[in-house]
Scaffold this active site. Structure first.
Site, PDB file in Angstrom:
ATOM      1  N   ASP A 184       0.833  -1.195   0.000  1.00 51.16           N
ATOM      2  CA  ASP A 184       0.000   0.000   0.000  1.00 51.16           C
ATOM      3  C   ASP A 184       0.877   1.257   0.000  1.00 51.16           C
ATOM      4  O   ASP A 184       2.097   1.158   0.137  1.00 51.16           O
ATOM      5  CB  ASP A 184      -0.917  -0.046   1.233  1.00 51.16           C
ATOM      6  N   ASP A 244     -10.627   2.868  -3.650  1.00 48.90           N
ATOM      7  CA  ASP A 244     -11.042   1.580  -3.075  1.00 48.90           C
ATOM      8  C   ASP A 244     -12.478   1.249  -3.459  1.00 48.90           C
ATOM      9  O   ASP A 244     -13.355   2.124  -3.446  1.00 48.90           O
ATOM     10  CB  ASP A 244     -11.009   1.652  -1.536  1.00 48.90           C
TER      11      ASP A 244
HETATM   12  C1  GLA Z   1      -6.027   1.307   1.358  1.00 52.16           C
HETATM   13  C2  GLA Z   1      -6.102   0.307   0.215  1.00 52.16           C
HETATM   14  C3  GLA Z   1      -7.175  -0.726   0.492  1.00 52.16           C
HETATM   15  C4  GLA Z   1      -6.892  -1.423   1.809  1.00 52.16           C
HETATM   16  C5  GLA Z   1      -6.751  -0.399   2.932  1.00 52.16           C
HETATM   17  C6  GLA Z   1      -6.264  -1.029   4.210  1.00 52.16           C
HETATM   18  O1  GLA Z   1      -7.174   2.105   1.430  1.00 52.16           O
HETATM   19  O2  GLA Z   1      -6.347   0.959  -1.006  1.00 52.16           O
HETATM   20  O3  GLA Z   1      -7.270  -1.664  -0.558  1.00 52.16           O
HETATM   21  O4  GLA Z   1      -5.722  -2.191   1.683  1.00 52.16           O
HETATM   22  O5  GLA Z   1      -5.833   0.642   2.591  1.00 52.16           O
HETATM   23  O6  GLA Z   1      -6.078  -0.104   5.234  1.00 52.16           O
END
Ligand code: GLA
Length: 428
Positions: A177, A238
């Site tokens: 990430d 997301d």
């Molecule tokens: C980010 C990523 C997600 C997930 C969250 C976890 O938002 O884009 O896919 O992994 O972090 O905290």
């Protein structure tokens, strides 16, 4: 443990570039796409398939109140067992993946990461052994910056040690990430450095990045470069368990398709995020749309759902062999939106053996099913049905539509927010 300075990262990166340069020929061969190099770890030659906890289970760490749904070794062991016993593995889903919130608050005295001891009492190595004993692979999550997005210790300053720890534990995939990076430069260098560090461990570890998502505010991503380091990469927000989220991902992807589509190919894929099929937010037709369009987009297929509680209908959709075959087509070319008119969208994807996948999505959220008429000469860059093709409807139900000549018309009937997915095969 002192934190690694950016200049040191730069030096190491110089060596990494030489390393990648030497492997250019092999990467080209693996990529199968002339002029586009890919990470040469031999992985993700077709889009990765598996299960990832984030969308469905998020950062639920309360194993007292909610023992069945908290992020714990038990959750992943249950999913691994079900992936084998319920046909998921046979359908192609292979990676059982941990997302954020698996960590303890601190590293150990040697600077190594530690899983939360209450929720993962046997540790990640034990979990990896269990997952491997089922013939599956284990994925884990970390972050290029100082903390993970949920605030656990990040990998910045510890890239080598973390890569080695994951390899020692028997991890097969890293989702990396991009929260809490110090600046744009350390974000980019960190993504590159971790790719090199994983490679240096000698273990095959698939590398799933979020580099373009986090770098886009600073500059338009350079996909030729990103492909050389990552097996897939998140570009956009997301996913949530809702139709508006799926719709946003599709319209954003179509708006950027000129840059995104050429970037995809064996070894490196655009990742529009998890499949939320089998949860709460999508109607049946919207689930069909997600599955069909993720196949057209050559997307990694990571389900984020509860395999202990899933309807037979959602399960059949996720395990549909014909759709999975389109997603996994060995040619590895991503599809694109061809048309948008009258609240319909037509997408198409070239497949091996001169076949094409075509998806017709009905966006109108008023009224019932609507017909859409297509002329065969617009499909497959004009040649998908030249001189004739067999058309099979794959979704929502499989149906042979028969033989169509070039310049002939055919109609599909599409439910509101649903998709009809077709496969066109040249008539021989
Ligand atoms: C980010 C990523 C997600 C997930 C969250 C976890 O938002 O884009 O896919 O992994 O972090 O905290």
């Amino acid at each position: 443990m002192t934190r690694r300075r950016t200049s040191e990262l730069g030096q190491k990166q110089g060596r990494a570039s030489a390393f990648w340069g030497l492997n250019l020929a092999l990467a080209l061969a693996l990529a199968g796409v002339p002029g586009v190099t890919a990470l040469d770890n031999g992985l993700a030659l077709t889009p990765t398939m598996g299960w990832l906890h984030w969308e469905r289970f998020t950062c639920n760490v309360d194993c007292v109140e909610d023992p069945q749904n908290c992020i714990s070794e038990q959750l992943f062991m249950q999913m691994a067992e079900l992936m084998v016993s319920e046909g998921w593995k046979d359908a192609g889903y292979e990676y059982v993946c941990i997302d954020d919130c698996w960590l303890a608050d601190e590293r150990d005295e040697n600077g190594r990461l530690v899983a939360d001891p209450k929720r993962f009492p046997n540790g990640i190595h034990h979990l990896a052994n269990f997952v491997h004993s089922k013939g599956l692979k284990l994925g884990i999550y970390q972050d290029v910056g100082n903390y993970t997005c949920a605030g656990y210790p990040g990998s910045f300053g510890y890239y080598d040690i973390d890569a080695k720890t994951f390899a020692d534990w028997g991890v097969d995939l890293l989702k990396f990430d991009g929260c809490y990076a110090n600046d744009f430069e350390s974000l980019v260098e960190g993504y590159k450095y971790m790719s090199f560090a994983l490679n240096q461990t000698g273990r095959s570890i698939l590398y799933s990045c979020e580099w373009p998502l986090y770098s886009r505010p600073f500059q338009e991503p350079n996909y030729t470069e990103i492909r050389q380091y990552c097996n897939h990469w998140r570009n956009y927000d997301d996913i949530f368990d809702s139709w508006s989220s799926v719709k946003n991902i599709l319209s954003w992807t179509a708006s950027k398709q000129e840059n995104l589509v050429p970037a995809a190919g064996p070894g490196g894929w655009n990742d529009p995020d998890m499949l939320v099929i089998g949860n709460f937010g999508l109607s049946w037709d919207q689930q069909v749309t997600q599955m069909a369009l993720w196949a057209i987009m050559a997307a990694p297929l990571f389900m984020s759902n509860d395999l202990r509680h899933i309807s037979p209908q959602s399960k059949a959709l996720l395990q549909n062999k014909d759709v999975i075959a389109i997603n996994q087509d060995p040619l590895g070319q991503q599809g694109y939106r061809l048309r948008k008119e009258d609240d319909f969208e037509v997408w198409e994807r070239p497949l091996s053996d001169l076949a094409w996948a075509v998806a017709v999505l009905n966006h109108k959220e008023l009224g019932g099913p609507r017909n859409y008429a297509l002329s065969t000469n617009v499909l497959g860059k004009g040649l998908g049905c030249a001189p004739a093709c067999n058309i099979t409807q794959i979704l929502p139900v499989k149906k042979e539509l028969g033989l169509y000549e070039w310049l002939s018309q055919f109609k599909v009937r599409v439910n509101p927010t649903g998709t009809v997915l077709l496969k066109l095969q040249p008539f021989k």
